[in-house]
Design a protein around this motif. Structure first.
Motif, PDB file in Angstrom:
ATOM      1  N   MET A   1     -95.926 -53.525   9.324  1.00 21.06           N
ATOM      2  CA  MET A   1     -95.060 -52.591   9.969  1.00 21.06           C
ATOM      3  C   MET A   1     -93.846 -53.290   9.941  1.00 21.06           C
ATOM      4  O   MET A   1     -93.794 -54.490  10.133  1.00 21.06           O
ATOM      5  CB  MET A   1     -95.431 -52.207  11.401  1.00 21.06           C
ATOM      6  CG  MET A   1     -94.346 -51.397  12.196  1.00 21.06           C
ATOM      7  SD  MET A   1     -94.432 -49.855  11.636  1.00 21.06           S
ATOM      8  CE  MET A   1     -95.447 -49.112  13.097  1.00 21.06           C
TER       9      MET A   1
ATOM     10  N   LEU B   1     -90.208 -53.761  11.603  1.00 23.29           N
ATOM     11  CA  LEU B   1     -89.560 -53.646  12.611  1.00 23.29           C
ATOM     12  C   LEU B   1     -88.047 -53.858  12.602  1.00 23.29           C
ATOM     13  O   LEU B   1     -87.627 -54.943  12.124  1.00 23.29           O
ATOM     14  CB  LEU B   1     -89.941 -54.046  13.863  1.00 23.29           C
ATOM     15  CG  LEU B   1     -91.496 -53.624  14.092  1.00 23.29           C
ATOM     16  CD1 LEU B   1     -92.060 -54.519  15.265  1.00 23.29           C
ATOM     17  CD2 LEU B   1     -91.553 -52.355  14.730  1.00 23.29           C
TER      18      LEU B   1
ATOM     19  N   PHE C   1     -85.665 -52.400  20.017  1.00 21.97           N
ATOM     20  CA  PHE C   1     -86.324 -52.069  18.856  1.00 21.97           C
ATOM     21  C   PHE C   1     -86.396 -50.682  18.338  1.00 21.97           C
ATOM     22  O   PHE C   1     -86.443 -49.930  19.228  1.00 21.97           O
ATOM     23  CB  PHE C   1     -87.818 -52.707  18.740  1.00 21.97           C
ATOM     24  CG  PHE C   1     -87.995 -54.216  18.620  1.00 21.97           C
ATOM     25  CD1 PHE C   1     -87.462 -54.877  19.565  1.00 21.97           C
ATOM     26  CD2 PHE C   1     -88.336 -54.617  17.537  1.00 21.97           C
ATOM     27  CE1 PHE C   1     -87.784 -56.383  19.579  1.00 21.97           C
ATOM     28  CE2 PHE C   1     -88.430 -56.023  17.376  1.00 21.97           C
ATOM     29  CZ  PHE C   1     -88.195 -56.899  18.242  1.00 21.97           C
ATOM     30  N   GLY C   2     -86.344 -50.244  16.964  1.00 23.53           N
ATOM     31  CA  GLY C   2     -86.756 -49.116  16.599  1.00 23.53           C
ATOM     32  C   GLY C   2     -88.309 -48.710  16.133  1.00 23.53           C
ATOM     33  O   GLY C   2     -88.995 -49.548  16.613  1.00 23.53           O
ATOM     34  N   PRO C   3     -88.560 -47.530  15.947  1.00 23.65           N
ATOM     35  CA  PRO C   3     -89.975 -47.388  15.952  1.00 23.65           C
ATOM     36  C   PRO C   3     -90.949 -47.936  14.596  1.00 23.65           C
ATOM     37  O   PRO C   3     -91.928 -47.865  14.609  1.00 23.65           O
ATOM     38  CB  PRO C   3     -90.044 -45.854  15.730  1.00 23.65           C
ATOM     39  CG  PRO C   3     -88.589 -45.549  14.832  1.00 23.65           C
ATOM     40  CD  PRO C   3     -87.649 -46.439  15.629  1.00 23.65           C
ATOM     41  N   GLY C   4     -90.079 -48.516  13.698  1.00 20.86           N
ATOM     42  CA  GLY C   4     -90.797 -49.158  12.783  1.00 20.86           C
ATOM     43  C   GLY C   4     -91.080 -48.251  11.497  1.00 20.86           C
ATOM     44  O   GLY C   4     -90.970 -47.067  11.689  1.00 20.86           O
TER      45      GLY C   4
ATOM     46  N   ARG D   1     -94.157 -48.010   8.688  1.00 23.85           N
ATOM     47  CA  ARG D   1     -95.332 -48.336   8.213  1.00 23.85           C
ATOM     48  C   ARG D   1     -95.233 -48.383   6.861  1.00 23.85           C
ATOM     49  O   ARG D   1     -95.419 -47.319   6.263  1.00 23.85           O
ATOM     50  CB  ARG D   1     -96.331 -47.887   8.968  1.00 23.85           C
ATOM     51  CG  ARG D   1     -97.734 -48.431   8.704  1.00 23.85           C
ATOM     52  CD  ARG D   1     -98.827 -47.972   9.639  1.00 23.85           C
ATOM     53  NE  ARG D   1     -98.818 -48.323  10.921  1.00 23.85           N
ATOM     54  CZ  ARG D   1     -99.045 -49.556  11.191  1.00 23.85           C
ATOM     55  NH1 ARG D   1     -99.481 -50.536  10.652  1.00 23.85           N
ATOM     56  NH2 ARG D   1     -98.911 -49.782  12.553  1.00 23.85           N
TER      57      ARG D   1
ATOM     58  N   GLN E   1     -95.767 -52.939  23.971  1.00 23.69           N
ATOM     59  CA  GLN E   1     -95.852 -52.123  22.684  1.00 23.69           C
ATOM     60  C   GLN E   1     -97.053 -51.187  22.870  1.00 23.69           C
ATOM     61  O   GLN E   1     -98.200 -51.470  22.969  1.00 23.69           O
ATOM     62  CB  GLN E   1     -96.138 -53.080  21.426  1.00 23.69           C
ATOM     63  CG  GLN E   1     -96.249 -52.246  20.283  1.00 23.69           C
ATOM     64  CD  GLN E   1     -96.225 -53.157  18.838  1.00 23.69           C
ATOM     65  OE1 GLN E   1     -97.113 -53.980  19.070  1.00 23.69           O
ATOM     66  NE2 GLN E   1     -95.654 -52.949  17.868  1.00 23.69           N
TER      67      GLN E   1
ATOM     68  N   SER F   1     -98.041 -46.193  20.188  1.00 23.98           N
ATOM     69  CA  SER F   1     -97.271 -45.471  19.298  1.00 23.98           C
ATOM     70  C   SER F   1     -96.373 -46.648  18.543  1.00 23.98           C
ATOM     71  O   SER F   1     -95.752 -46.271  17.427  1.00 23.98           O
ATOM     72  CB  SER F   1     -96.081 -44.788  20.225  1.00 23.98           C
ATOM     73  OG  SER F   1     -95.400 -45.553  20.936  1.00 23.98           O
ATOM     74  N   GLY F   2     -96.400 -47.647  18.827  1.00 19.76           N
ATOM     75  CA  GLY F   2     -95.704 -48.697  18.019  1.00 19.76           C
ATOM     76  C   GLY F   2     -94.555 -49.242  18.325  1.00 19.76           C
ATOM     77  O   GLY F   2     -94.227 -50.502  17.975  1.00 19.76           O
ATOM     78  N   GLU F   3     -93.725 -48.462  19.364  1.00 19.33           N
ATOM     79  CA  GLU F   3     -92.372 -49.028  19.481  1.00 19.33           C
ATOM     80  C   GLU F   3     -92.293 -50.315  20.483  1.00 19.33           C
ATOM     81  O   GLU F   3     -93.095 -50.096  21.411  1.00 19.33           O
ATOM     82  CB  GLU F   3     -91.659 -48.191  19.912  1.00 19.33           C
ATOM     83  CG  GLU F   3     -90.023 -48.160  19.867  1.00 19.33           C
ATOM     84  CD  GLU F   3     -89.071 -46.989  20.381  1.00 19.33           C
ATOM     85  OE1 GLU F   3     -89.855 -46.040  19.744  1.00 19.33           O
ATOM     86  OE2 GLU F   3     -87.962 -47.094  20.615  1.00 19.33           O
TER      87      GLU F   3
END
Lengths: 114, 115
Positions: free
Chosen positions: A89, A91, A105-108, A110, B39, B42-44
């Motif tokens: 991922m 980021l 942070f952004g959502p990333g 993948r 975290q 969902s990953g954010e």
């Protein structure tokens, strides 16, 4: 304030292909950071910009990786000749230039390299 | 050398109870900042709380508080009145120096809140 956005959210590519990710920071933030996170680990720093200047790069950032922030707004991270070990991922974060330096942070994105 | 250490890979807590997530750090810089991020699946990464090395009082943000023990180099996160939505990975991070620059993250602690 729309937050940090990243595109694409998911990318599947074949080994050896080049990929490019984009990050749009929060509009008034002049600092932008890239991190990489693999499964079960904390994020690892890759590089950061203050305005358009790239101020620090990690040793993790091999010569296959390049990041730009040409106008001090959005940034791109390109990986050339992808390898399976690049699967992670990616980021992006941004912050204002101040002592607290909390990063948002952004959502990333993948990345899966087949 | 590991700069941020989170020794609890996983933690369980009953809903409405308090929980403490451990974090120790290592730095020779007298000026640094300590952060906690959440975290979800969902990953954010969601910023929770910040403590500066020169701050005299422990930081608090709603149900989150940071138990800062400078001499022991620890910065534990306390979550009061746990909620089901608190189930997530929690990362401790450090910024060295007064300004700017990268965050160094720990390995994280996975918190599970039981109903």
């Amino acid at each position: 304030d729309t937050g940090v956005s990243q595109n694409p959210r998911h990318k599947i590519t074949k080994r050896g292909q080049n990929v490019t990710f984009r990050c749009d920071p929060i509009s008034e933030h002049n600092r932008l950071y890239w991190y990489r996170q693999t499964l079960g680990q904390g994020p690892e720093f890759l590089t950061y910009f203050q305005n358009e200047a790239q101020l620090e790069k990690s040793r993790l950032l091999s010569d296959r990786f390049s990041a730009e922030r040409p106008k001090g707004s959005f940034s791109t991270l390109e990986i050339q000749r992808t390898e399976q070990g690049d699967s992670a991922m990616y980021l992006c974060a941004s912050s204002k230039e101040r002592s607290r330096n909390e990063q948002f942070f952004g959502p990333g994105t993948r990345l899966t390299v087949l | 050398a590991q700069k941020i250490t989170q020794t609890q890979p996983g933690m369980f807590v009953q809903e409405k109870e308090a929980v403490t997530l451990d974090c120790t750090y290592d730095t020779s810089d007298p000026s640094y900042g300590l952060f906690w991020y959440k975290q979800p699946s969902s990953g954010e990464m969601i910023f929770l709380i910040y403590q500066g090395s020169y701050d005299q009082q422990n930081a608090t943000e709603g149900r989150y508080s940071l138990n800062f023990q400078k001499a022991r180099k620890s910065a534990n996160l306390v979550i009061s009145a746990s909620q089901l939505g608190d189930s997530a990975m929690y990362f401790c991070a450090m910024r060295e120096g007064r300004q700017g620059g990268k965050l160094i993250f720990g390995q994280g602690t996975e918190l599970s809140v039981k109903p």
